[in-house]
Write an enzyme that holds these catalytic residues in place. Structure first.
Site, PDB file in Angstrom:
ATOM      1  N   GLY A  12      -2.996 -13.756 -10.807  1.00 51.91           N
ATOM      2  CA  GLY A  12      -3.365 -12.378 -11.148  1.00 51.91           C
ATOM      3  C   GLY A  12      -4.841 -12.052 -11.018  1.00 51.91           C
ATOM      4  N   ASN A  14      -6.173 -10.324  -8.574  1.00 48.37           N
ATOM      5  CA  ASN A  14      -6.238  -8.899  -8.197  1.00 48.37           C
ATOM      6  C   ASN A  14      -5.949  -8.005  -9.405  1.00 48.37           C
ATOM      7  OD1 ASN A  14      -6.771  -8.280  -5.226  1.00 48.37           O
ATOM      8  ND2 ASN A  14      -5.389 -10.045  -5.122  1.00 48.37           N
ATOM      9  N   MET A  87       5.773 -12.268  -5.626  1.00 49.86           N
ATOM     10  CA  MET A  87       6.391 -13.047  -4.551  1.00 49.86           C
ATOM     11  C   MET A  87       7.899 -12.835  -4.427  1.00 49.86           C
ATOM     12  SD  MET A  87       3.728 -14.263  -3.265  1.00 49.86           S
ATOM     13  CE  MET A  87       4.336 -15.467  -2.087  1.00 49.86           C
ATOM     14  N   ASN A 104       0.927  -2.385  -2.089  1.00 53.00           N
ATOM     15  CA  ASN A 104       0.792  -3.849  -2.087  1.00 53.00           C
ATOM     16  C   ASN A 104      -0.530  -4.226  -1.441  1.00 53.00           C
ATOM     17  OD1 ASN A 104       1.641  -6.636  -2.216  1.00 53.00           O
ATOM     18  ND2 ASN A 104       2.103  -6.529  -0.019  1.00 53.00           N
ATOM     19  N   SER A 133      -5.481  -5.952   3.510  1.00 56.43           N
ATOM     20  CA  SER A 133      -4.966  -4.587   3.679  1.00 56.43           C
ATOM     21  C   SER A 133      -4.239  -4.153   2.412  1.00 56.43           C
ATOM     22  CB  SER A 133      -3.943  -4.530   4.828  1.00 56.43           C
ATOM     23  OG  SER A 133      -4.463  -5.094   6.018  1.00 56.43           O
ATOM     24  N   ASP A 142       5.855  -6.001   4.622  1.00 56.79           N
ATOM     25  CA  ASP A 142       4.442  -5.865   5.038  1.00 56.79           C
ATOM     26  C   ASP A 142       4.249  -4.872   6.187  1.00 56.79           C
ATOM     27  OD1 ASP A 142       3.706  -7.775   3.125  1.00 56.79           O
ATOM     28  OD2 ASP A 142       3.980  -9.423   4.534  1.00 56.79           O
ATOM     29  N   GLU A 171     -10.592  -8.587  -1.337  1.00 59.91           N
ATOM     30  CA  GLU A 171      -9.399  -7.979  -1.951  1.00 59.91           C
ATOM     31  C   GLU A 171      -9.761  -7.331  -3.282  1.00 59.91           C
ATOM     32  OE1 GLU A 171      -5.715 -10.231  -2.226  1.00 59.91           O
ATOM     33  OE2 GLU A 171      -6.346 -11.538  -0.600  1.00 59.91           O
TER      34      GLU A 171
END
Ligand code: GRF
Length: 197
Positions: A12, A14, A87, A104, A133, A142, A171
């Site tokens: 975690g 992000n 995931m 995402n 991205s 994706d 990110e």
């Protein structure tokens, strides 16, 4: 002020970047849900006073698991869902129900290098650059329209771990910036495109 749900499966980091950003941002994280018990991100969320929930996926059909996720997000009045190292592949029904409100972060310059083991493949292919991205989630993995990207160099002697760390660093800037755009209504998913303005 948009109410955010974050779905995680792991450490975690992000999520941590979003938590750090939210104080002066147009969003509040109101729910963090993990399919994995003990995921590191759950402790980060709890420390920040955010409600957490574990919904195990084992022994359930994808549809049944996604229905539980959907119910938990709605119960928390979530308006935007962020996948952050989550995931699990989501069912078409779930992605359609949250279309335009589900994003995402992926550690490549999409549409290049969808899927897993991205950094290994990038190094193997001797790419000179990679990146991250943030994209709207659509049923195909994706493949949704990109909202924002950040680029990093790939060095000749890079290991997957070294490249992953360099990408992760960007990110953590990219995800909060992209979520701010969506929460502010400055980007929308329209007819399969990320439309700004
Ligand atoms: C990140 O590299 C993200 O791009 C990918 O999974 C990783 C999650 O890392 N989808 P963390 O759990 O946010 O630290």
């Amino acid at each position: 002020m948009k109410r955010i749900g974050v779905l995680i499966s792991g450490r975690g980091s992000n999520l941590g970047a979003l938590i750090a950003d939210q104080a002066n941002a147009p969003y509040r994280i109101v729910s963090v849900i993990s399919n994995i018990e003990g995921a590191g991100g759950l402790a980060r969320a709890a420390e920040a006073g955010i409600a957490t929930k574990v919904i195990p996926h084992k022994g359930k059909t994808r549809e049944a698991f996604d229905a539980e996720l959907d119910a938990a997000l709605r119960a928390a009045d979530v308006e935007i869902v962020c996948l952050a190292g989550f995931m699990r592949i989501l069912s078409d029904g779930f992605t359609r129900a949250w279309e335009g409100r589900l994003i995402n972060i992926h550690p490549s310059l999409l549409p290049a290098y969808k899927g897993t083991h991205v950094h290994e493949r990038v190094i193997e292919a001797r790419e000179s650059q990679s990146g991250a991205s943030v994209h709207f989630v659509v049923p195909e993995l994706d493949a949704g329209p990109v909202i924002a990207q950040a680029r990093v160099p790939v060095h000749a002697d890079d290991t997957p771990d070294a490249l992953a760390a360099r990408v992760l660093d960007v990110e953590h800037k990219l995800y909060p910036a992209a979520l701010r755009l969506l929460a502010d209504g400055k980007v929308k998913l329209e007819k399969g495109l990320a439309v700004f303005g």
